[in-house]
Motif scaffolding. Structure first.
Motif, PDB file in Angstrom:
ATOM      1  N   PHE A   1      -7.419  10.867  -5.650  1.00 21.00           N
ATOM      2  CA  PHE A   1      -6.226  10.270  -5.041  1.00 21.00           C
ATOM      3  C   PHE A   1      -6.351  10.244  -3.518  1.00 21.00           C
ATOM      4  CE2 PHE A   1      -2.102  10.936  -2.982  1.00 21.00           C
ATOM      5  CZ  PHE A   1      -1.477   9.758  -3.330  1.00 21.00           C
TER       6      PHE A   1
ATOM      7  N   ILE B   1       0.845  -1.205   0.000  1.00 22.86           N
ATOM      8  CA  ILE B   1       0.000   0.000   0.000  1.00 22.86           C
ATOM      9  C   ILE B   1       0.876   1.250   0.000  1.00 22.86           C
ATOM     10  CG2 ILE B   1      -1.633   1.343   1.380  1.00 22.86           C
ATOM     11  CD1 ILE B   1      -2.837  -1.383   2.251  1.00 22.86           C
TER      12      ILE B   1
ATOM     13  N   VAL C   1       2.616   1.648  -3.516  1.00 20.18           N
ATOM     14  CA  VAL C   1       1.680   2.044  -4.572  1.00 20.18           C
ATOM     15  C   VAL C   1       1.268   3.499  -4.422  1.00 20.18           C
ATOM     16  CG1 VAL C   1      -0.661   1.676  -5.459  1.00 20.18           C
ATOM     17  CG2 VAL C   1       0.845  -0.272  -5.057  1.00 20.18           C
ATOM     18  N   PHE C   2       0.866   3.892  -3.218  1.00 14.80           N
ATOM     19  CA  PHE C   2       0.444   5.271  -3.030  1.00 14.80           C
ATOM     20  C   PHE C   2       1.629   6.235  -3.025  1.00 14.80           C
ATOM     21  CE2 PHE C   2      -3.623   3.457  -1.889  1.00 14.80           C
ATOM     22  CZ  PHE C   2      -4.476   4.358  -2.490  1.00 14.80           C
TER      23      PHE C   2
ATOM     24  N   GLY D   1      -9.122   7.911  -2.416  1.00 16.11           N
ATOM     25  CA  GLY D   1      -8.673   6.535  -2.632  1.00 16.11           C
ATOM     26  C   GLY D   1      -7.760   6.050  -1.518  1.00 16.11           C
ATOM     27  N   LEU D   2      -6.865   6.903  -1.074  1.00 14.46           N
ATOM     28  CA  LEU D   2      -5.966   6.540   0.024  1.00 14.46           C
ATOM     29  C   LEU D   2      -6.754   6.220   1.286  1.00 14.46           C
ATOM     30  CD1 LEU D   2      -3.135   6.298   1.256  1.00 14.46           C
ATOM     31  CD2 LEU D   2      -3.219   8.755   1.691  1.00 14.46           C
TER      32      LEU D   2
ATOM     33  N   VAL E   1      -8.794   2.908   0.906  1.00 21.04           N
ATOM     34  CA  VAL E   1      -7.951   1.706   1.028  1.00 21.04           C
ATOM     35  C   VAL E   1      -7.578   1.460   2.484  1.00 21.04           C
ATOM     36  CG1 VAL E   1      -5.664   0.763   0.496  1.00 21.04           C
ATOM     37  CG2 VAL E   1      -7.062   1.725  -1.315  1.00 21.04           C
TER      38      VAL E   1
ATOM     39  N   ALA F   1       2.254   6.811  -6.683  1.00 28.24           N
ATOM     40  CA  ALA F   1       1.172   7.659  -7.201  1.00 28.24           C
ATOM     41  C   ALA F   1       1.377   9.104  -6.751  1.00 28.24           C
ATOM     42  CB  ALA F   1      -0.177   7.128  -6.740  1.00 28.24           C
ATOM     43  N   ALA F   2       1.765   9.301  -5.511  1.00 29.10           N
ATOM     44  CA  ALA F   2       2.003  10.659  -5.009  1.00 29.10           C
ATOM     45  C   ALA F   2       3.202  11.302  -5.700  1.00 29.10           C
ATOM     46  CB  ALA F   2       2.225  10.629  -3.496  1.00 29.10           C
TER      47      ALA F   2
END
Length: 68
Positions: A48, A15, A18-19, A51-52, A55, A22-23
């Motif tokens: 975004f 996690i 992935v984030f 979504g964080l 999750v 993305a960030a």
């Protein structure tokens, strides 16, 4: 470290990676979307962030059901 703890740590690492990626790319994505529409760029940032939290909320819910 038992199996459940190791699985939880691995899931948390996935996690975060992935984030984190993305960030890292979010400003570039927002600038590209901002050329099309400023509202679209704002929507991407909001999606975004939501979504964080979704999750993390789902992960916490799953852990609570397992009793961890």
């Amino acid at each position: 470290m038992d199996r459940d703890t190791r699985n939880a740590a691995a899931a948390a690492a996935v996690i975060l990676v992935v984030f984190g990626l993305a960030a890292y790319f979010l400003p570039v994505i927002m600038l590209a979307a901002g050329k099309v529409s400023t509202v679209l760029a704002a929507v991407i940032a909001v999606v975004f962030m939501i979504g964080l939290f979704v999750v993390l909320w789902l992960r916490g819910r799953s852990q609570r059901k397992k009793g961890l």
